[in-house]
Write a protein that holds these residues in place. Structure first.
Motif, short mmCIF file in Angstrom:
data_model
loop_
_atom_site.label_atom_id
_atom_site.label_comp_id
_atom_site.label_asym_id
_atom_site.label_seq_id
_atom_site.Cartn_x
_atom_site.Cartn_y
_atom_site.Cartn_z
N GLY A 80 81.97 -40.80 9.17
CA GLY A 80 81.87 -39.44 8.66
C GLY A 80 82.31 -39.38 7.22
N ALA A 81 82.48 -38.18 6.72
CA ALA A 81 82.83 -38.00 5.32
C ALA A 81 84.26 -38.42 5.09
N ALA A 82 84.47 -39.45 4.27
CA ALA A 82 85.82 -39.90 3.98
C ALA A 82 86.49 -39.00 2.96
N VAL A 83 85.70 -38.46 2.03
CA VAL A 83 86.26 -37.65 0.95
C VAL A 83 85.42 -36.38 0.80
N ALA A 84 86.09 -35.24 0.74
CA ALA A 84 85.42 -33.97 0.45
C ALA A 84 85.53 -33.71 -1.05
N ALA A 131 86.00 -28.96 6.00
CA ALA A 131 85.89 -30.39 5.69
C ALA A 131 86.95 -31.20 6.42
N LEU A 132 88.17 -30.67 6.49
CA LEU A 132 89.24 -31.38 7.20
C LEU A 132 88.97 -31.41 8.69
N GLU A 134 86.16 -31.60 9.99
CA GLU A 134 85.10 -32.58 10.19
C GLU A 134 85.59 -34.01 9.95
N GLY A 135 86.85 -34.15 9.57
CA GLY A 135 87.44 -35.48 9.47
C GLY A 135 87.70 -36.00 8.08
N ALA A 136 87.52 -35.21 7.03
CA ALA A 136 87.77 -35.70 5.67
C ALA A 136 89.23 -36.11 5.53
N ARG A 137 89.46 -37.28 4.98
CA ARG A 137 90.84 -37.74 4.81
C ARG A 137 91.29 -37.76 3.36
N GLY A 138 90.47 -37.22 2.49
CA GLY A 138 90.84 -37.09 1.09
C GLY A 138 90.08 -35.94 0.47
N LEU A 139 90.62 -35.38 -0.62
CA LEU A 139 90.02 -34.19 -1.23
C LEU A 139 90.07 -34.29 -2.75
N LEU A 140 88.90 -34.14 -3.37
CA LEU A 140 88.79 -33.92 -4.81
C LEU A 140 88.32 -32.49 -4.99
#
Length: 381
Positions: A80-84, A131-132, A134-140
């Motif tokens: 899934g999306a690692a970074v949002a 986003a979180l 959905e599993g995002a583990r990092g955010l820009l």
């Protein structure tokens, strides 16, 4: 009564072992806890070697799922999306920043999920929460923060996130709850210094800034210009006016210079032309460059030629070069901001204990045809 964490983690292990793998968001729903809590539990269990974690998914050690993953692929990218990546709607400046970030994340094998923030106060928070989930583990993130009140509200919920986060083109106020958050932005004081210094070097002593009022960048530029112009002995008169719609308190509409009188703003091209004539300003700094191109056209309609009657430096360099008069412009390092922010985020995700970092990158001045030396025989426009 709140369930002890060890009991909750035992239940997570039981679910994972029985199913082989399960999404973290599903675990949160079944355990009736937040996704943040479920993710933290899964991370602790993975750190203890009791399960394996793919992005957004918890796997049993006995599931054999690891053997199914390509050895060269990132498990984050597979799951899934690692970074949002969160940027404002219709903001070409920040889209360039986005492309700089994506190049780094792609090279790191990290999948990126882009989230476009619609206009409206507080629009970023639900996007980030989704986003979180959905599993995002990092955010820009580059929040819009059109007003100081929106910025303060944004600080509150961003400070509560438990995933690595890097702010782009936003500078948390010193002492705020986000002061120690990783951040990368352009040094807008230096950018404004480049603009003013260039005009002063051409002999201009009476300079006006027409700036937007709808972002932290706009507020930083207005404050920087006021300080720089006020401190330069060569400058005889200066003023700050708004070039966009007013969204802050009326008292913030203009920073008057020597003899400025009442605050002025917002102004259109005809209003700016009137101000140039009334105060005998010979040069203007215009933020941003789309507004600058429109104002230059409107000045021409009002009998003010650029650069003959008024020299112009645009702030931002997205389209400044494409006007009928190519505009000299300050170019913030947009792609570099995204690239450095992504590098910080990758470092934070792989080495969580490293100290936070605040980086400021220097803009450049692109000299074109919209600013010239002040004519000694010049009459008032």
């Amino acid at each position: 009564m709140r369930e002890p964490s060890e009991v909750r983690r035992g239940r997570i292990l039981a679910v994972v072992r029985s199913r082989g793998s399960v999404r973290v968001s599903d675990l949160a729903g079944e355990l009736e806890v937040s996704v943040v809590t479920a993710r933290r539990d899964v991370e602790e269990l993975a750190r203890a070697g009791r399960l394996r974690r793919g992005h957004g998914v918890a796997r049993s050690l006995e599931s054999g799922a690891q053997a199914q993953e390509p050895a060269s692929a990132s498990s984050d990218a597979a799951d899934g999306a690692a970074v949002a990546l969160v940027v404002p709607e219709r903001h070409s400046y920040l889209y360039e920043t986005m492309h700089g970030a994506r190049a780094v994340l792609d090279a790191a094998g990290t999948r990126v999920a882009l989230h476009i923030t619609p206009q409206g106060a507080g629009a970023e928070q639900p996007l980030v929460e989704r986003a979180l989930a959905e599993g995002a583990r990092g955010l820009l993130i580059a929040p819009r923060w059109r007003t100081v009140a929106e910025e303060e509200a944004g600080h509150a919920w961003l400070a509560g996130l438990d995933v690595p986060t890097v702010l782009m083109e936003r500078r948390p106020r010193r002492g705020s709850v986000l002061h120690a958050l990783d951040s990368v932005c352009s040094d807008h004081w230096y950018g404004m210094h480049l603009a003013v210094d260039h005009l002063v070097s051409l002999g201009h002593r009476r300079i006006v800034l027409a700036a937007r009022d709808d972002s932290p960048t706009a507020r930083a530029l207005r404050a920087a210009f006021a300080r720089i112009a006020g401190d330069r002995e060569e400058i005889e008169d200066w003023a700050v006016v708004l070039s966009g719609s007013t969204s802050e308190a009326p008292g913030d509409a203009s920073v008057p210079g020597p003899g400025a009188g009442d605050p002025v703003g917002p102004v259109s091209g005809d209003g700016l032309a009137h101000l140039l004539r009334e105060r005998d300003f010979t040069a203007a700094v215009l933020h941003g460059d789309v507004d600058a191109l429109m104002l230059v056209q409107q000045l021409a309609d009002n009998g003010v030629s650029v650069p003959q009657d008024c020299s112009v430096v645009a702030y931002d360099d997205v389209v400044a070069a494409f006007g009928s008069v190519p505009l000299t412009a300050v170019a913030p390092p947009k792609a570099a901001v995204g690239r450095v922010a992504a590098e910080l985020l990758v470092r934070r995700m792989t080495r969580p204990g490293v100290p936070p970092q605040r980086s400021e990158l220097l803009p450049e001045l692109k000299i074109r045809g919209s600013a010239q030396s002040l004519r000694t025989d010049r009459s008032t426009v």
